[in-house]
Design an enzyme around this catalytic site. Sequence first.
Site, PDB file in Angstrom:
ATOM      1  N   TYR A 181     -11.836 -26.393  93.816  1.00 48.52           N
ATOM      2  CA  TYR A 181     -12.455 -27.573  94.403  1.00 48.52           C
ATOM      3  C   TYR A 181     -11.597 -28.125  95.530  1.00 48.52           C
ATOM      4  CZ  TYR A 181     -14.837 -31.984  94.994  1.00 48.52           C
ATOM      5  OH  TYR A 181     -15.540 -33.030  95.544  1.00 48.52           O
TER       6      TYR A 181
ATOM      7  N   GLN B 237     -20.201 -33.124  89.846  1.00 49.12           N
ATOM      8  CA  GLN B 237     -21.266 -32.123  89.736  1.00 49.12           C
ATOM      9  C   GLN B 237     -20.768 -30.724  90.108  1.00 49.12           C
ATOM     10  OE1 GLN B 237     -21.257 -34.892  91.554  1.00 49.12           O
ATOM     11  NE2 GLN B 237     -22.216 -34.649  93.561  1.00 49.12           N
TER      12      GLN B 237
ATOM     13  N   ASN C   3     -11.136 -37.204  93.389  1.00 49.98           N
ATOM     14  CA  ASN C   3     -11.070 -38.606  92.994  1.00 49.98           C
ATOM     15  C   ASN C   3     -11.142 -38.727  91.474  1.00 49.98           C
ATOM     16  OD1 ASN C   3     -13.758 -38.210  92.309  1.00 49.98           O
ATOM     17  ND2 ASN C   3     -14.551 -39.243  94.131  1.00 49.98           N
TER      18      ASN C   3
ATOM     19  N   THR D 105      -4.038 -39.606  95.243  1.00 48.59           N
ATOM     20  CA  THR D 105      -2.634 -39.289  95.499  1.00 48.59           C
ATOM     21  C   THR D 105      -1.693 -40.458  95.225  1.00 48.59           C
ATOM     22  OG1 THR D 105      -1.160 -38.229  97.110  1.00 48.59           O
ATOM     23  CG2 THR D 105      -2.615 -39.953  97.931  1.00 48.59           C
TER      24      THR D 105
ATOM     25  N   GLN E 185       1.208 -41.382 102.567  1.00 42.63           N
ATOM     26  CA  GLN E 185       0.328 -41.151 101.428  1.00 42.63           C
ATOM     27  C   GLN E 185      -0.716 -42.248 101.292  1.00 42.63           C
ATOM     28  OE1 GLN E 185       0.519 -38.072  99.732  1.00 42.63           O
ATOM     29  NE2 GLN E 185       1.735 -37.920 101.601  1.00 42.63           N
TER      30      GLN E 185
ATOM     31  N   HIS F 231      -4.248 -41.682 102.788  1.00 47.08           N
ATOM     32  CA  HIS F 231      -5.240 -40.826 102.138  1.00 47.08           C
ATOM     33  C   HIS F 231      -6.448 -41.616 101.667  1.00 47.08           C
ATOM     34  CE1 HIS F 231      -3.646 -36.742 101.737  1.00 47.08           C
ATOM     35  NE2 HIS F 231      -2.446 -37.264 101.601  1.00 47.08           N
TER      36      HIS F 231
ATOM     37  N   GLU G  91       3.353 -37.916  91.100  1.00 50.02           N
ATOM     38  CA  GLU G  91       2.838 -36.688  91.715  1.00 50.02           C
ATOM     39  C   GLU G  91       3.852 -36.169  92.734  1.00 50.02           C
ATOM     40  OE1 GLU G  91      -0.996 -35.272  94.414  1.00 50.02           O
ATOM     41  OE2 GLU G  91      -0.409 -37.382  94.355  1.00 50.02           O
ATOM     42  N   HIS G  92       4.221 -37.031  93.675  1.00 50.26           N
ATOM     43  CA  HIS G  92       5.251 -36.720  94.670  1.00 50.26           C
ATOM     44  C   HIS G  92       6.415 -37.686  94.473  1.00 50.26           C
ATOM     45  CE1 HIS G  92       1.271 -36.069  96.735  1.00 50.26           C
ATOM     46  NE2 HIS G  92       1.792 -34.869  96.914  1.00 50.26           N
TER      47      HIS G  92
ATOM     48  N   ASP H  14       2.732 -31.149 101.930  1.00 50.87           N
ATOM     49  CA  ASP H  14       1.282 -31.141 102.105  1.00 50.87           C
ATOM     50  C   ASP H  14       0.812 -29.945 102.919  1.00 50.87           C
ATOM     51  OD1 ASP H  14       0.809 -33.427 100.645  1.00 50.87           O
ATOM     52  OD2 ASP H  14       0.839 -34.767 102.382  1.00 50.87           O
TER      53      ASP H  14
ATOM     54  N   HIS I  70      -3.629 -10.315  52.651  1.00 50.49           N
ATOM     55  CA  HIS I  70      -2.771 -10.002  53.794  1.00 50.49           C
ATOM     56  C   HIS I  70      -1.760  -8.919  53.416  1.00 50.49           C
ATOM     57  CE1 HIS I  70      -4.487 -13.563  55.554  1.00 50.49           C
ATOM     58  NE2 HIS I  70      -3.700 -13.500  56.629  1.00 50.49           N
TER      59      HIS I  70
END
Length: 458
Positions: free
Chosen positions: A146, A210, A239, A262, A284, A287, A353-354, A387, A446
Amino acid sequence: MTITPEFPATPTAPAVSFRTVDLRGKGLTLAGLRAAVPRAQHQTVADAEQKVLDIIGDVRRRGYDALTEYAQRFDGVEQDHPLVPAAGLARALAELDPAVRNALEESISRARRFADSQRPRNIDVELGDGAIVSQNWVPVARVGLYVPGGLAVYPSSVIMNVVPALAAGVASIALASPPQKDFGGLPHPTILAAAALLGINEVYAIGGAQAIAAFAYGVDATTAGPTLEPVDVVTGPGNIFVATAKRLVKGVVGIDSEAGTTEIAILADSTAQPRLVAADLISQAEHDPKAASVLITDSEDLAAAVRIELNTQAAATKHSERVREALSGPQSGVVLVEDLEQGVAACDAYAAEHLEIMTANAAAVAARIRNAGAIFVGDYSPVSLGDYCAGSNHVLPTSGTAAFSSGLNVTTFLRAIQVINYTKGALEEVSGHIVSLAGAEDLPAHGQAVTARFGKPA
């Protein structure tokens, strides 16, 4: 913990309301630190979950009819079928700006070199004479990647998704990105060009939750187009609705991580340069209005200087309104800490994240961090390098999930299969142990499955 009000407005631009959370003198536990650091309060996964469940159920029931309606409702696009025609991919690549093409090719080259080095080796372990256990890494058969759209265009995310999948040896790759009204209902042409550059010819103009549902469950063919076959793994940022959809289909398919809106955290001391700290926070923030930008520092002087720089630089940048909204949100701000020790603890609690390290002995400080999607060390390793052209991957866990998940990499698309190959003698050597353990667990069959091979009673 003390929270101070916003920095006052300058005469030329609205204020950046970059709040302060003061942790100094607070002996906070990990749970306390996690509660104290800035987080988004505007919308939670719980808020999005029912909407996403409805979308997933609708796509499963109605297939392309549901996707067509969502394209109209969310993107303002009329669709017959979301599959991008081969001619559209070829045209996008032919019309790509040569400078952008050169940049994409350099990014691809660096990402490939790093990804090719990540593949783990197969191993064979001989545990005794004729007793061999192996571990073989095998790629999944098909993946769905995606690439978000909306406020910005992300051909770099095409690279970050596709390159490790190719390095892993995945044979079937599908890519989805939201349809764009301005481009005839197709994804942005730069995204299509990046896909074509990488040899990806199965591209769909589908956005949001979707798209994740379509990848996870597949969509049957119609008179307008072919079947979208279900995938084994779904990856890519998006998102909150995309991240929630990935969480909800996990188990039906594998996912990389919940890579949502982000975020950047910067751990800095008095040696940091305020203009660079501010520039990186803004990079950032541009974004998305919901992007998170957090400064963690033990220097009040640095925090004050960064506030001034934020107001100055935010007023001058192209997306100033978006940047100011992001910096002024509850997800952003300064976290004042007692010392570097508490700063490292706050970073691990935040699990960014960063994470940028702008301190004295930055490499040594970076080595102490345990929770982060990616760590950027020193003045010359900004997040924007990662990035685009560092060679690392920018699809990273957000919202604190870096405490338990990793960024996208080659192993995301691989499975470790264990192979057990024992001779008769090797099995007989451990047969008594197997019988004993089977008896201890009250599973006598077994043991009998082993002794039957030697004509012995269990």
